[in-house]
Design a protein around this motif. Structure first.
Motif, PDB file in Angstrom:
ATOM      1  N   THR A 107       0.841  -1.203   0.000  1.00 19.47           N
ATOM      2  CA  THR A 107       0.000   0.000   0.000  1.00 19.47           C
ATOM      3  C   THR A 107       0.874   1.251   0.000  1.00 19.47           C
ATOM      4  O   THR A 107       1.810   1.363   0.790  1.00 19.47           O
ATOM      5  N   ALA A 108       0.549   2.186  -0.878  1.00 21.62           N
ATOM      6  CA  ALA A 108       1.251   3.470  -0.947  1.00 21.62           C
ATOM      7  C   ALA A 108       0.282   4.574  -0.571  1.00 21.62           C
ATOM      8  O   ALA A 108      -0.844   4.616  -1.067  1.00 21.62           O
ATOM      9  N   LEU A 109       0.690   5.465   0.305  1.00 22.30           N
ATOM     10  CA  LEU A 109      -0.099   6.635   0.690  1.00 22.30           C
ATOM     11  C   LEU A 109       0.536   7.863   0.055  1.00 22.30           C
ATOM     12  O   LEU A 109       1.735   8.115   0.254  1.00 22.30           O
ATOM     13  N   VAL A 110      -0.256   8.597  -0.705  1.00 27.35           N
ATOM     14  CA  VAL A 110       0.241   9.760  -1.452  1.00 27.35           C
ATOM     15  C   VAL A 110      -0.513  11.000  -1.002  1.00 27.35           C
ATOM     16  O   VAL A 110      -1.740  11.069  -1.138  1.00 27.35           O
ATOM     17  N   THR A 111       0.200  11.998  -0.491  1.00 26.67           N
ATOM     18  CA  THR A 111      -0.439  13.270  -0.161  1.00 26.67           C
ATOM     19  C   THR A 111      -0.380  14.196  -1.380  1.00 26.67           C
ATOM     20  O   THR A 111       0.510  14.084  -2.215  1.00 26.67           O
ATOM     21  N   GLY A 127       9.955  -0.902   4.157  1.00 23.56           N
ATOM     22  CA  GLY A 127       9.163   0.285   3.877  1.00 23.56           C
ATOM     23  C   GLY A 127      10.013   1.368   3.255  1.00 23.56           C
ATOM     24  O   GLY A 127      11.244   1.267   3.192  1.00 23.56           O
ATOM     25  N   ALA A 128       9.342   2.405   2.770  1.00 24.91           N
ATOM     26  CA  ALA A 128      10.051   3.499   2.113  1.00 24.91           C
ATOM     27  C   ALA A 128       9.270   4.794   2.283  1.00 24.91           C
ATOM     28  O   ALA A 128       8.038   4.792   2.344  1.00 24.91           O
ATOM     29  N   ILE A 129      10.009   5.883   2.346  1.00 20.17           N
ATOM     30  CA  ILE A 129       9.442   7.227   2.424  1.00 20.17           C
ATOM     31  C   ILE A 129      10.020   8.028   1.264  1.00 20.17           C
ATOM     32  O   ILE A 129      11.243   8.060   1.074  1.00 20.17           O
ATOM     33  N   LEU A 140       4.746   2.472   1.542  1.00 19.12           N
ATOM     34  CA  LEU A 140       5.396   3.626   0.913  1.00 19.12           C
ATOM     35  C   LEU A 140       4.605   4.877   1.250  1.00 19.12           C
ATOM     36  O   LEU A 140       3.413   4.960   0.941  1.00 19.12           O
ATOM     37  N   LEU A 141       5.248   5.810   1.893  1.00 19.81           N
ATOM     38  CA  LEU A 141       4.664   7.132   2.134  1.00 19.81           C
ATOM     39  C   LEU A 141       5.256   8.102   1.135  1.00 19.81           C
ATOM     40  O   LEU A 141       6.478   8.204   1.011  1.00 19.81           O
ATOM     41  N   VAL A 142       4.394   8.835   0.438  1.00 18.47           N
ATOM     42  CA  VAL A 142       4.842   9.889  -0.478  1.00 18.47           C
ATOM     43  C   VAL A 142       4.363  11.226   0.068  1.00 18.47           C
ATOM     44  O   VAL A 142       3.166  11.519   0.057  1.00 18.47           O
TER      45      VAL A 142
END
Length: 259
Positions: free
Chosen positions: A3-7, A131-133, A82-84
């Motif tokens: 899951t990737a979260l994109v702001t 994980g990745a940021i 993944l947090l973007v």
């Protein structure tokens, strides 16, 4: 695929990142202020890519908005891998004579939110060992073009420091520093895009592709395109007096006055 979260997912670089992540079969959490645009984009991504998409309406300039995103980052079910941190905006003003409230909002969105969301994500990812940021900075981080440049310089240094803290944990931190990108960013900021020459612009697809490739490699700093890599090297090594003279507030001010 995780899951990737994109702001800032409904426009510009964030929008393109969302589409590329969906094409790579990532589940998505889309964060933005406009619920209508969020729902429209979510529907398009589900239909085109067949991926699961959550929408989270949140104003990152507010404590409540940031807390809502942090709560999602800390959730164990469908954990974010993944947090973007992409949300941001051009101020379109100088500090002197400008609106202080707009300056304060910029700090909340482009500094405080990046700090708080990165911390929450990293603390959730490290125990899992993966994980990745991905933080979106700017080539302006190497200039002195005003408070926007200062915020993006903070993002650049912060991400490099975070990458050092995360070394050996299985979690990575990457910062992308794009130059002039063809999006609605400049129009929203009230800046005249024609102020800058055509060869200075780069397509948003190339920026997103380079950023995600950097994340996969575990790169710390990504500068999309060879011409901007050369420019970045020049700015890093030039005397600061020269940088202030050629890439200071007057440079961005020309785009404001051209309107």
């Amino acid at each position: 695929m995780g899951t990737a979260l994109v702001t800032g997912a409904t426009s510009g670089i964030g929008l393109e990142l969302a589409w590329q992540l969906a094409a790579n079969r990532h589940r998505l959490v889309l964060v933005a202020r406009d619920s209508g645009r969020l729902e429209t984009l979510a529907g398009q991504l589900r239909a085109a890519a067949g991926v699961e998409v959550e929408v989270l309406r949140a104003d990152l300039a507010t404590v409540a908005g940031r807390d809502a995103v942090i709560a999602r980052l800390r959730r164990d079910h469908a954990p974010v891998g993944l947090l973007v941190n992409n949300a941001g905006f051009g101020l379109g003003q100088h500090l002197l004579g400008g609106d202080l409230a707009r300056e304060e909002e910029a700090i909340e969105v482009m500094v405080r939110a990046v700090l708080e969301l990165s911390k929450a994500a990293a603390e959730a990812m490290v125990p899992r060992g993966r994980g990745a940021i991905l933080n979106v900075s700017s080539m302006s981080a190497l200039t002195t073009m005003g408070t926007y440049a200062a915020h993006k310089a903070w993002v650049l240094t912060f991400t490099e420091a975070l990458a050092g803290e995360l070394a050996g944990t299985g979690v990575t931190a990457t910062v992308v520093c794009p130059g002039l990108v063809r999006t609605e960013f400049h129009d929203r900021a009230g800046l005249e895009a024609a102020t800058w020459p055509a060869p200075a612009w780069i397509d948003v697809e190339k920026v997103a592709t380079a950023a995600l490739a950097g994340v996969r490699r575990g790169d710390v700093v990504v500068v999309p395109s060879l011409r901007y890599q050369v420019a970045a090297a020049a700015l890093r090594h030039a005397p600061r007096a020269l940088v202030r003279a050629v890439a200071g507030p007057a440079a961005s001010g020309r785009a404001m006055t051209a309107r």
